[in-house]
Design an enzyme around this catalytic site. Structure first.
Site, mmCIF file in Angstrom:
data_model
loop_
_atom_site.group_PDB
_atom_site.id
_atom_site.type_symbol
_atom_site.label_atom_id
_atom_site.label_comp_id
_atom_site.label_asym_id
_atom_site.label_seq_id
_atom_site.Cartn_x
_atom_site.Cartn_y
_atom_site.Cartn_z
ATOM 1 N N THR A 54 0.861 -1.188 0.000
ATOM 2 C CA THR A 54 0.000 0.000 0.000
ATOM 3 C C THR A 54 0.892 1.230 0.000
ATOM 4 O O THR A 54 1.525 1.556 1.007
ATOM 5 C CB THR A 54 -0.915 0.006 1.242
ATOM 6 O OG1 THR A 54 -1.695 -1.194 1.262
ATOM 7 C CG2 THR A 54 -1.846 1.215 1.203
ATOM 8 N N LYS A 100 -7.117 1.142 -2.615
ATOM 9 C CA LYS A 100 -6.685 0.499 -1.367
ATOM 10 C C LYS A 100 -6.641 1.501 -0.224
ATOM 11 O O LYS A 100 -7.003 1.181 0.924
ATOM 12 C CB LYS A 100 -5.304 -0.141 -1.560
ATOM 13 C CG LYS A 100 -4.729 -0.779 -0.293
ATOM 14 C CD LYS A 100 -5.576 -1.923 0.231
ATOM 15 C CE LYS A 100 -5.133 -2.401 1.608
ATOM 16 N NZ LYS A 100 -3.724 -2.813 1.690
ATOM 17 N N LYS A 118 0.504 5.294 9.118
ATOM 18 C CA LYS A 118 0.990 5.478 7.742
ATOM 19 C C LYS A 118 -0.165 5.433 6.755
ATOM 20 O O LYS A 118 -0.283 6.287 5.862
ATOM 21 C CB LYS A 118 2.022 4.398 7.410
ATOM 22 C CG LYS A 118 2.628 4.496 6.015
ATOM 23 C CD LYS A 118 1.912 3.658 4.955
ATOM 24 C CE LYS A 118 2.103 2.181 5.171
ATOM 25 N NZ LYS A 118 1.525 1.379 4.049
#
Length: 292
Positions: free
Chosen positions: A93, A169, A238
């Site tokens: 990702t 995503k 993140k």
């Protein structure tokens, strides 16, 4: 079957590389910290001596932790060593901006590039039951599909621009983060009223919220079972940051993002919570409750 290299051997990457071995692939593995490859080598993988050696396989799958790691490994210099016609399937990702930069670098090197971020934890990866969101040219995604079939139960191809898969995503993970916080708040609410959290999660997930996010993470939160982590608090922040960046780039306001960021930052500031599973942000909500 066709030789493939796997780059990035954290918990998720190791599970995915192991799955490729189990499905009959000849797998070459490489990690910036060499010791991470040992268990896979014992299971039949070969150890690439360098990133150039890994790229030499002609087909590469990567699962690196973040933008910085991906850009540090897949430099223009490294990609220039790849054989003509090499395919790179990036399952991490990453941000939209980084995916675009990597896509451009690969194109300049003549390397087919597919962004294929995966949905699921390492136990799901080991069983080949991931959901996968992929984007890239028709040629590249067609070439990637046999490997994605080994790793996942379904692949959604969402476009020819690789960063489209990254954006999808990021959107999925932003929803998941909300689910963690919703579970934290509702479990804390009923616990404070004297109801067992595990019983509440059973009620919640029997009919209304039957998906794996609520059943799996609901159980973790109710039982405070945050170790070993499947996905750490730091990685959760993140992913939240990626959503914030994508929103800013598209002129989108995310009203709840500041609250979610506060939960993650508080958890990271707590040395007992920081190394745990990202669902441990629930303990921040529990801690906000007052007696009386």
């Amino acid at each position: 079957m066709t030789d493939v290299s796997f780059i990035g051997l954290g918990e998720m990457g190791s599970a995915m590389a192991g799955r490729l071995l189990e499905t009959g692939h000849s797998v070459r593995v490489w990690n910036r910290s060499p010791g991470a490859a040992d268990a896979l080598v014992e299971s039949g993988a070969t150890h690439a001596t360098s990133i150039d050696d890994a790229l030499g396989a002609g087909t590469v799958i990567s699962m690196l932790a973040n933008d910085e790691a991906a850009e540090a490994v897949f430099t223009a210099e490294a990609l220039a060593t790849a054989p003509a016609g090499t395919l790179h399937i990036n399952c991490a990702t990453l941000s939209v901006a980084t995916t675009d930069r990597l896509s451009d670098l690969h194109a300049l090197a003549g390397v087919d590039y597919v962004a294929a971020p995966v949905l699921g934890r390492s136990n799901i990866a080991a069983e080949g039951r991931l959901n996968i969101v992929a984007a890239g040219t028709a040629r590249a995604t067609t070439r990637a599909q046999p490997y994605l079939d080994a790793l996942g139960k379904r692949t959604w191809v969402v476009g020819e621009r690789p960063s489209t898969a990254s954006l999808v995503k990021i959107g999925v993970n932003y929803n998941l983060i909300h689910a963690l916080q919703a579970l934290a708040e509702s479990v804390t609410l009923v616990e404070r009223g004297g109801v067992d959290g595990i019983t509440f999660v059973e009620i919640l997930t029997d009919a209304a919220f039957t998906g794996s996010v609520y059943t799996g993470y609901g159980s973790l939160i109710a039982r405070k079972a945050y170790s070993p982590p499947g996905f750490t608090v730091g990685l959760g922040l993140k992913d939240l940051s990626l959503a914030e960046q994508a929103a800013a780039a598209n002129g989108v306001v995310l009203p709840t993002a500041p609250v979610l960021r506060d939960m993650f930052e508080r958890a990271l500031a707590d040395p007992e919570l920081a190394p745990l599973d990202w669902s441990a942000i629930a303990e921040i909500t529990r801690g906000l409750s007052t007696d009386g």
